[in-house]
Design an enzyme around this catalytic site. Structure first.
Site, PDB file in Angstrom:
ATOM      1  N   GLY A   3       0.864  -1.186   0.000  1.00 18.75           N
ATOM      2  CA  GLY A   3       0.000   0.000   0.000  1.00 18.75           C
ATOM      3  C   GLY A   3       0.893   1.225   0.000  1.00 18.75           C
ATOM      4  O   GLY A   3       1.574   1.498   0.990  1.00 18.75           O
ATOM      5  N   ALA A   4       0.881   1.924  -1.124  1.00 14.48           N
ATOM      6  CA  ALA A   4       1.846   3.009  -1.306  1.00 14.48           C
ATOM      7  C   ALA A   4       1.774   4.069  -0.206  1.00 14.48           C
ATOM      8  O   ALA A   4       2.803   4.485   0.336  1.00 14.48           O
ATOM      9  CB  ALA A   4       1.631   3.652  -2.675  1.00 14.48           C
ATOM     10  N   GLU A   5       0.548   4.485   0.125  1.00 22.07           N
ATOM     11  CA  GLU A   5       0.431   5.571   1.111  1.00 22.07           C
ATOM     12  C   GLU A   5       0.850   5.082   2.496  1.00 22.07           C
ATOM     13  O   GLU A   5       1.488   5.814   3.256  1.00 22.07           O
ATOM     14  CB  GLU A   5      -1.004   6.123   1.136  1.00 22.07           C
ATOM     15  CG  GLU A   5      -1.456   6.704  -0.208  1.00 22.07           C
ATOM     16  CD  GLU A   5      -2.097   5.660  -1.133  1.00 22.07           C
ATOM     17  OE1 GLU A   5      -2.054   4.456  -0.800  1.00 22.07           O
ATOM     18  OE2 GLU A   5      -2.630   6.046  -2.183  1.00 22.07           O
ATOM     19  N   ARG A  41      -9.092  -6.227  -5.352  1.00 27.02           N
ATOM     20  CA  ARG A  41      -9.483  -5.075  -4.517  1.00 27.02           C
ATOM     21  C   ARG A  41     -10.675  -4.346  -5.127  1.00 27.02           C
ATOM     22  O   ARG A  41     -10.769  -3.135  -5.052  1.00 27.02           O
ATOM     23  CB  ARG A  41      -8.294  -4.129  -4.326  1.00 27.02           C
ATOM     24  CG  ARG A  41      -7.780  -3.552  -5.604  1.00 27.02           C
ATOM     25  CD  ARG A  41      -6.414  -2.882  -5.522  1.00 27.02           C
ATOM     26  NE  ARG A  41      -6.162  -1.939  -4.489  1.00 27.02           N
ATOM     27  CZ  ARG A  41      -5.092  -1.122  -4.483  1.00 27.02           C
ATOM     28  NH1 ARG A  41      -4.210  -1.176  -5.479  1.00 27.02           N
ATOM     29  NH2 ARG A  41      -4.897  -0.287  -3.508  1.00 27.02           N
ATOM     30  N   ASN A  90       1.881   7.974  -8.769  1.00 30.78           N
ATOM     31  CA  ASN A  90       1.831   6.507  -8.619  1.00 30.78           C
ATOM     32  C   ASN A  90       0.836   5.881  -9.597  1.00 30.78           C
ATOM     33  O   ASN A  90      -0.093   5.172  -9.175  1.00 30.78           O
ATOM     34  CB  ASN A  90       1.407   6.156  -7.186  1.00 30.78           C
ATOM     35  CG  ASN A  90       2.598   5.836  -6.304  1.00 30.78           C
ATOM     36  OD1 ASN A  90       3.673   5.492  -6.802  1.00 30.78           O
ATOM     37  ND2 ASN A  90       2.416   5.953  -5.011  1.00 30.78           N
ATOM     38  N   GLY A 141      18.796   8.026 -10.282  1.00 33.94           N
ATOM     39  CA  GLY A 141      18.753   9.073  -9.247  1.00 33.94           C
ATOM     40  C   GLY A 141      17.525   9.954  -9.374  1.00 33.94           C
ATOM     41  O   GLY A 141      16.430   9.474  -9.657  1.00 33.94           O
ATOM     42  N   ASP A 197       8.248   5.144  -2.682  1.00 35.68           N
ATOM     43  CA  ASP A 197       7.593   5.521  -1.419  1.00 35.68           C
ATOM     44  C   ASP A 197       8.648   5.921  -0.379  1.00 35.68           C
ATOM     45  O   ASP A 197       8.476   6.890   0.360  1.00 35.68           O
ATOM     46  CB  ASP A 197       6.751   4.360  -0.875  1.00 35.68           C
ATOM     47  CG  ASP A 197       5.700   3.910  -1.892  1.00 35.68           C
ATOM     48  OD1 ASP A 197       5.248   4.750  -2.684  1.00 35.68           O
ATOM     49  OD2 ASP A 197       5.361   2.716  -1.881  1.00 35.68           O
TER      50      ASP A 197
HETATM   51  N1  LIG Z   1      18.290   0.416  -8.708  1.00 33.56           N
HETATM   52  C1  LIG Z   1      18.443   1.492  -7.956  1.00 33.56           C
HETATM   53  N2  LIG Z   1      19.647   1.849  -7.489  1.00 33.56           N
HETATM   54  C2  LIG Z   1      19.814   2.935  -6.719  1.00 33.56           C
HETATM   55  N3  LIG Z   1      18.812   3.763  -6.375  1.00 33.56           N
HETATM   56  C3  LIG Z   1      17.576   3.463  -6.814  1.00 33.56           C
HETATM   57  C4  LIG Z   1      17.319   2.320  -7.625  1.00 33.56           C
HETATM   58  N4  LIG Z   1      15.990   2.284  -7.894  1.00 33.56           N
HETATM   59  C5  LIG Z   1      15.449   3.357  -7.284  1.00 33.56           C
HETATM   60  N5  LIG Z   1      16.386   4.077  -6.643  1.00 33.56           N
HETATM   61  C6  LIG Z   1      16.209   5.307  -5.881  1.00 33.56           C
HETATM   62  O1  LIG Z   1      14.869   5.390  -5.439  1.00 33.56           O
HETATM   63  C7  LIG Z   1      14.210   6.494  -6.041  1.00 33.56           C
HETATM   64  C8  LIG Z   1      12.792   6.140  -6.360  1.00 33.56           C
HETATM   65  O2  LIG Z   1      12.749   5.049  -7.255  1.00 33.56           O
HETATM   66  P1  LIG Z   1      11.836   5.049  -8.546  1.00 33.56           P
HETATM   67  O3  LIG Z   1      12.262   6.135  -9.454  1.00 33.56           O
HETATM   68  O4  LIG Z   1      11.840   3.662  -9.057  1.00 33.56           O
HETATM   69  O5  LIG Z   1      10.447   5.463  -7.915  1.00 33.56           O
HETATM   70  P2  LIG Z   1       8.964   5.081  -8.298  1.00 33.56           P
HETATM   71  O6  LIG Z   1       8.856   4.874  -9.751  1.00 33.56           O
HETATM   72  O7  LIG Z   1       8.092   6.104  -7.651  1.00 33.56           O
HETATM   73  O8  LIG Z   1       8.853   3.682  -7.540  1.00 33.56           O
HETATM   74  P3  LIG Z   1       7.613   2.787  -7.026  1.00 33.56           P
HETATM   75  O9  LIG Z   1       7.723   1.518  -7.785  1.00 33.56           O
HETATM   76  O10 LIG Z   1       7.864   2.601  -5.561  1.00 33.56           O
HETATM   77  O11 LIG Z   1       6.369   3.577  -7.305  1.00 33.56           O
HETATM   78  C9  LIG Z   1      15.047   6.875  -7.261  1.00 33.56           C
HETATM   79  O12 LIG Z   1      14.882   8.248  -7.583  1.00 33.56           O
HETATM   80  C10 LIG Z   1      16.453   6.518  -6.775  1.00 33.56           C
HETATM   81  O13 LIG Z   1      16.985   7.556  -6.013  1.00 33.56           O
HETATM   82  O1  LIG Z   2       0.055  -1.134  -6.150  1.00 35.19           O
HETATM   83  C1  LIG Z   2      -0.542  -0.704  -5.180  1.00 35.19           C
HETATM   84  O2  LIG Z   2      -1.696  -0.270  -5.222  1.00 35.19           O
HETATM   85  C2  LIG Z   2       0.147  -0.689  -3.905  1.00 35.19           C
HETATM   86  O3  LIG Z   2      -0.113   0.187  -3.138  1.00 35.19           O
HETATM   87  C3  LIG Z   2       1.160  -1.759  -3.643  1.00 35.19           C
HETATM   88  C4  LIG Z   2       2.583  -1.298  -3.447  1.00 35.19           C
HETATM   89  O4  LIG Z   2       2.890  -1.340  -2.061  1.00 35.19           O
HETATM   90  C5  LIG Z   2       2.882   0.049  -4.033  1.00 35.19           C
HETATM   91  O5  LIG Z   2       2.543   0.030  -5.389  1.00 35.19           O
HETATM   92  C6  LIG Z   2       4.332   0.416  -3.914  1.00 35.19           C
HETATM   93  O6  LIG Z   2       4.508   1.750  -4.304  1.00 35.19           O
END
Ligand SMILES: Nc1ncnc2c1ncn2[C@@H]1O[C@H](COP(=O)(O)OP(=O)(O)OP(=O)(O)O)[C@@H](O)[C@H]1O
Ligand SMILES: O=C(O)C(=O)C[C@H](O)[C@H](O)CO
Length: 317
Positions: free
Chosen positions: A35-37, A107, A167, A231, A259
């Site tokens: 759960g993201a939040e 869900r 998200n 990054g 998250d």
């Molecule tokens: N493979 C990695 N190596 C190092 N840092 C990482 C890696 N993956 C993610 N990060 C770090 O985590 C941050 C968030 O990851 P990402 O960009 O995948 O977020 P997101 O797409 O919001 O992820 P989520 O799947 O949780 O929604 C990146 O900006 C980076 O700083």
């Molecule tokens: O995918 C979803 O709806 C979730 O909240 C599950 C995961 O915990 C979430 O995607 C991670 O950011």
């Protein structure tokens, strides 16, 4: 009691397969929580912030487990109700040997759909510094969109900053539905934490300069672009900074990195840090999350981040 961060969202039991391959042949699963939040609330709590989570879970074994877990993490759960007649949301992960994966949600309906705008208590918002919202909760039902709008209104009325992570989960809605619902919310956002693909979907451009131009015009104070292993990029007050990734020791599960990053950024924001320091801190947390299996198991405690940054010594034995 004053809260640093409050958030609204669904949470679910996440079943991770014990073996790779098509789900129909997987015999056993590990039961975790997703759960993201909620992940952001946990991330904030582990950093030492006070966080509150508004939600509804099924009045069942899983709902009780998630609520107890959240409480155990130190999150305020007074606004988490267990709803009779609803099943707590579930998520199954499928993992192929190639590393590719799928997420299957169970869900519909989500217990959070029983929330109405009137369930949001103005006092709960009055006592918060940041309201963290994501695009998952409004993807679940039209009523959840109304609840989101009401939350934004209450936050605005009480001077609460609004952080937003789109998200976008295309297993929950179409690109068009996501854009139509989420784009109008952006004008009220103070801190936007989004991925490149999400920004392209919402704003119609993959150019960072163009993204920043648009978000600045909308009045967004901080535009933060999360770029996975590359990054992040941040813009604040006329300055754009690119923050290099922090090397993860070993990447085992990337879910939840975003998250963790959000929690880290909000922590830095509340400390009044410079953009550079916030991005480094948030990137560090993201890189720590990908080193651990599970959506929130890798979210670090403040001391662990400080040790990773070399600010304090970590004594192992
Ligand atoms: N493979 C990695 N190596 C190092 N840092 C990482 C890696 N993956 C993610 N990060 C770090 O985590 C941050 C968030 O990851 P990402 O960009 O995948 O977020 P997101 O797409 O919001 O992820 P989520 O799947 O949780 O929604 C990146 O900006 C980076 O700083
Ligand atoms: O995918 C979803 O709806 C979730 O909240 C599950 C995961 O915990 C979430 O995607 C991670 O950011």
């Amino acid at each position: 009691m004053m809260k640093d961060v409050i958030t609204i969202g669904d949470a679910m039991i996440a079943f991770s397969p014990s073996s790779t391959g098509p789900l129909k042949f997987v015999q056993s699963f590990e039961r975790r929580i997703g759960g993201a939040e909620l992940n952001v609330a946990i991330g904030c709590a582990r950093l030492g912030l006070s966080s509150g989570w508004i939600s509804r879970l099924g009045k069942d074994e899983f709902g009780q487990h998630i609520k107890t877990f959240a409480r155990g993490e130190g999150i305020d759960t007074t606004e988490v109700g267990l709803v009779e007649g609803y099943a707590t949301s579930l998520l199954f992960k499928e993992l192929m040997a190639s590393g590719a994966g799928r997420t299957l949600y169970y869900r519909k309906p989500s217990p959070t759909e029983t929330l109405t705008p009137d369930d949001l208590k103005p006092d709960y918002f009055k006592q918060a510094k940041i309201l963290h919202l994501t695009g998952i909760f409004p993807a679940l039902s039209q009523m959840n969109v109304e609840v989101t709008k009401r939350a934004i209104k209450l936050a605005k009325e009480h001077g609460v900053k609004i952080a937003f992570d789109p998200n976008i989960r295309l297993r929950l809605w179409s690109k068009e539905e996501a854009r139509q619902t989420l784009f109008p919310l952006l004008k009220d956002v103070d801190i936007l934490l989004a991925g490149d693909d999400e920004l392209e979907l919402l704003l119609g451009t993959s150019s960072h300069d163009e993204v920043i131009k648009q978000t600045v015009e909308m009045g967004i104070e901080y535009t933060i672009i999360k770029r996975g292993e590359n990054g992040s990029i941040g813009h604040y007050n006329g300055e754009t900074l690119k923050a290099n990734p922090v090397l993860a020791a070993k990447v085992v599960d990337t879910v939840g990195a975003g998250d963790g990053f959000d929690a880290g950024f909000l922590y830095g924001y509340l400390q009044g840090w410079s953009l550079e320091k916030m991005l480094l801190f948030a990137n560090t947390i993201g890189s720590m999350v990908v080193e651990v299996i599970g959506d929130n198991e890798g979210l670090p405690y403040l001391e662990e981040v400080q040790a990773r940054l070399g600010e304090i010594e970590r004594i192992e034995r």
